[in-house]
Design an enzyme around this catalytic site. Sequence first.
Site, PDB file in Angstrom:
ATOM      1  N   GLY A  46      -7.299   9.463  -4.144  1.00 28.36           N
ATOM      2  CA  GLY A  46      -6.188   9.651  -3.224  1.00 28.36           C
ATOM      3  C   GLY A  46      -5.009   8.796  -3.658  1.00 28.36           C
ATOM      4  O   GLY A  46      -5.162   7.884  -4.481  1.00 28.36           O
ATOM      5  N   GLN A  51       2.530   3.759  -2.358  1.00 30.27           N
ATOM      6  CA  GLN A  51       1.964   3.187  -3.586  1.00 30.27           C
ATOM      7  C   GLN A  51       2.825   3.470  -4.811  1.00 30.27           C
ATOM      8  O   GLN A  51       2.665   2.810  -5.841  1.00 30.27           O
ATOM      9  CB  GLN A  51       0.539   3.721  -3.826  1.00 30.27           C
ATOM     10  CG  GLN A  51      -0.463   3.215  -2.789  1.00 30.27           C
ATOM     11  CD  GLN A  51      -1.862   3.728  -3.068  1.00 30.27           C
ATOM     12  OE1 GLN A  51      -2.183   4.867  -2.741  1.00 30.27           O
ATOM     13  NE2 GLN A  51      -2.699   2.910  -3.678  1.00 30.27           N
ATOM     14  N   CYS A  93      -9.119   0.570  -4.340  1.00 32.64           N
ATOM     15  CA  CYS A  93      -7.730   0.938  -4.071  1.00 32.64           C
ATOM     16  C   CYS A  93      -6.936   0.735  -5.352  1.00 32.64           C
ATOM     17  O   CYS A  93      -7.073  -0.304  -6.002  1.00 32.64           O
ATOM     18  CB  CYS A  93      -7.145   0.084  -2.951  1.00 32.64           C
ATOM     19  SG  CYS A  93      -5.429   0.513  -2.557  1.00 32.64           S
ATOM     20  N   LEU A  94      -6.132   1.717  -5.712  1.00 22.87           N
ATOM     21  CA  LEU A  94      -5.357   1.625  -6.953  1.00 22.87           C
ATOM     22  C   LEU A  94      -4.342   0.481  -6.892  1.00 22.87           C
ATOM     23  O   LEU A  94      -3.878   0.025  -7.935  1.00 22.87           O
ATOM     24  CB  LEU A  94      -4.645   2.961  -7.224  1.00 22.87           C
ATOM     25  CG  LEU A  94      -5.594   4.139  -7.518  1.00 22.87           C
ATOM     26  CD1 LEU A  94      -4.812   5.448  -7.546  1.00 22.87           C
ATOM     27  CD2 LEU A  94      -6.328   3.930  -8.840  1.00 22.87           C
ATOM     28  N   HIS A 135      -8.252   5.755   4.646  1.00 21.15           N
ATOM     29  CA  HIS A 135      -7.682   4.795   3.693  1.00 21.15           C
ATOM     30  C   HIS A 135      -6.208   5.125   3.425  1.00 21.15           C
ATOM     31  O   HIS A 135      -5.344   4.245   3.470  1.00 21.15           O
ATOM     32  CB  HIS A 135      -8.513   4.846   2.398  1.00 21.15           C
ATOM     33  CG  HIS A 135      -8.034   3.973   1.291  1.00 21.15           C
ATOM     34  ND1 HIS A 135      -8.734   2.879   0.824  1.00 21.15           N
ATOM     35  CD2 HIS A 135      -6.909   4.023   0.527  1.00 21.15           C
ATOM     36  CE1 HIS A 135      -8.061   2.306  -0.158  1.00 21.15           C
ATOM     37  NE2 HIS A 135      -6.950   2.984  -0.368  1.00 21.15           N
ATOM     38  N   GLU A 136      -5.929   6.406   3.169  1.00 22.36           N
ATOM     39  CA  GLU A 136      -4.534   6.807   2.877  1.00 22.36           C
ATOM     40  C   GLU A 136      -3.661   6.691   4.121  1.00 22.36           C
ATOM     41  O   GLU A 136      -2.501   6.271   4.043  1.00 22.36           O
ATOM     42  CB  GLU A 136      -4.486   8.237   2.337  1.00 22.36           C
ATOM     43  CG  GLU A 136      -5.307   8.511   1.084  1.00 22.36           C
ATOM     44  CD  GLU A 136      -5.127   7.495  -0.014  1.00 22.36           C
ATOM     45  OE1 GLU A 136      -4.092   6.795  -0.044  1.00 22.36           O
ATOM     46  OE2 GLU A 136      -6.048   7.365  -0.842  1.00 22.36           O
ATOM     47  N   HIS A 139      -2.423   3.294   4.520  1.00 24.17           N
ATOM     48  CA  HIS A 139      -1.298   2.961   3.634  1.00 24.17           C
ATOM     49  C   HIS A 139       0.035   3.311   4.291  1.00 24.17           C
ATOM     50  O   HIS A 139       1.025   2.605   4.116  1.00 24.17           O
ATOM     51  CB  HIS A 139      -1.406   3.733   2.310  1.00 24.17           C
ATOM     52  CG  HIS A 139      -2.239   3.058   1.261  1.00 24.17           C
ATOM     53  ND1 HIS A 139      -1.962   1.805   0.771  1.00 24.17           N
ATOM     54  CD2 HIS A 139      -3.336   3.469   0.581  1.00 24.17           C
ATOM     55  CE1 HIS A 139      -2.848   1.470  -0.156  1.00 24.17           C
ATOM     56  NE2 HIS A 139      -3.717   2.477  -0.294  1.00 24.17           N
TER      57      HIS A 139
HETATM   58  O1  GNR Z   1      -9.284   5.973  -5.933  1.00 21.48           O
HETATM   59  C1  GNR Z   1      -9.625   5.550  -4.831  1.00 21.48           C
HETATM   60  N1  GNR Z   1     -10.943   5.522  -4.528  1.00 21.48           N
HETATM   61  C2  GNR Z   1     -11.442   5.285  -3.264  1.00 21.48           C
HETATM   62  C3  GNR Z   1     -12.800   5.081  -3.151  1.00 21.48           C
HETATM   63  C4  GNR Z   1     -13.349   4.862  -1.913  1.00 21.48           C
HETATM   64  C5  GNR Z   1     -12.549   4.841  -0.802  1.00 21.48           C
HETATM   65  C6  GNR Z   1     -11.189   5.030  -0.905  1.00 21.48           C
HETATM   66  C7  GNR Z   1     -10.630   5.262  -2.130  1.00 21.48           C
HETATM   67  S1  GNR Z   1      -8.940   5.552  -2.257  1.00 21.48           S
HETATM   68  C8  GNR Z   1      -8.601   5.046  -3.890  1.00 21.48           C
HETATM   69  C9  GNR Z   1      -7.199   5.431  -4.303  1.00 21.48           C
HETATM   70  C10 GNR Z   1      -6.199   4.687  -3.464  1.00 21.48           C
HETATM   71  O2  GNR Z   1      -5.937   3.522  -3.588  1.00 21.48           O
HETATM   72  N2  GNR Z   1      -5.615   5.356  -2.513  1.00 21.48           N
HETATM   73  O3  GNR Z   1      -4.741   4.754  -1.691  1.00 21.48           O
HETATM   74 NI    NI Z   2      -5.353   2.658  -1.663  1.00 22.65          NI
END
Ligand code: GNR
Ligand code: NI
Length: 172
Positions: A46, A51, A93-94, A135-136, A139
Amino acid sequence: MAVREILEYPHPVLREVAKPVPRVDDEIRRLVDDMAETMYDAPGVGLAAPQIGVSLRVFVIDIASEDEPSELYVFINPEIVTTHGTQVWNEGCLSFPGVSEEIKRAEQVTVRALDRDGNSFELQADGLLAVALQHENDHLNGVLMIDKLSALKKRMMGRKLAKKQKSQDAEA
Ligand code: GNR
Ligand code: NI
């Protein structure tokens, strides 16, 4: 389309509350396309607009594994309308490269959003898709995975990140 630079913690844009998209037009579609390309390039499951430094309520998700055909979901002005249950997932998270932590979230979520054409849709998700949605969505509200950790894990992650920063500074 272009791969954009992914901002890392503690970049201040990651802490902003993103603004609603006023109109789904070609400029937004270009943003969505850049986000998808950036997500696949990383690779990640995601990516939220903040980001890549754009404080708008947009995220993309694709949880398909490498041996599956890609399935891109686009969410513009998303709202989580219902949640059920709890689950724990090992999240990355990236914007926190190289770290992952177990985080507790809802097991199932229903989300309403606009798609790439500006049409409203509703999606019910569980498992990894539900985790990624939450998660997104975090953000977009300036909430980061570090905020979801226990005080102990937060301290450990803080130390890990400080150590990494120190070695990066030494390289520079
Ligand atoms: O790549 C991502 N992997 C992930 C793995 C488990 C739970 C959430 C994520 S999101 C993350 C990419 C990211 O930072 N999205 O904001
Ligand atoms: Ni993230």
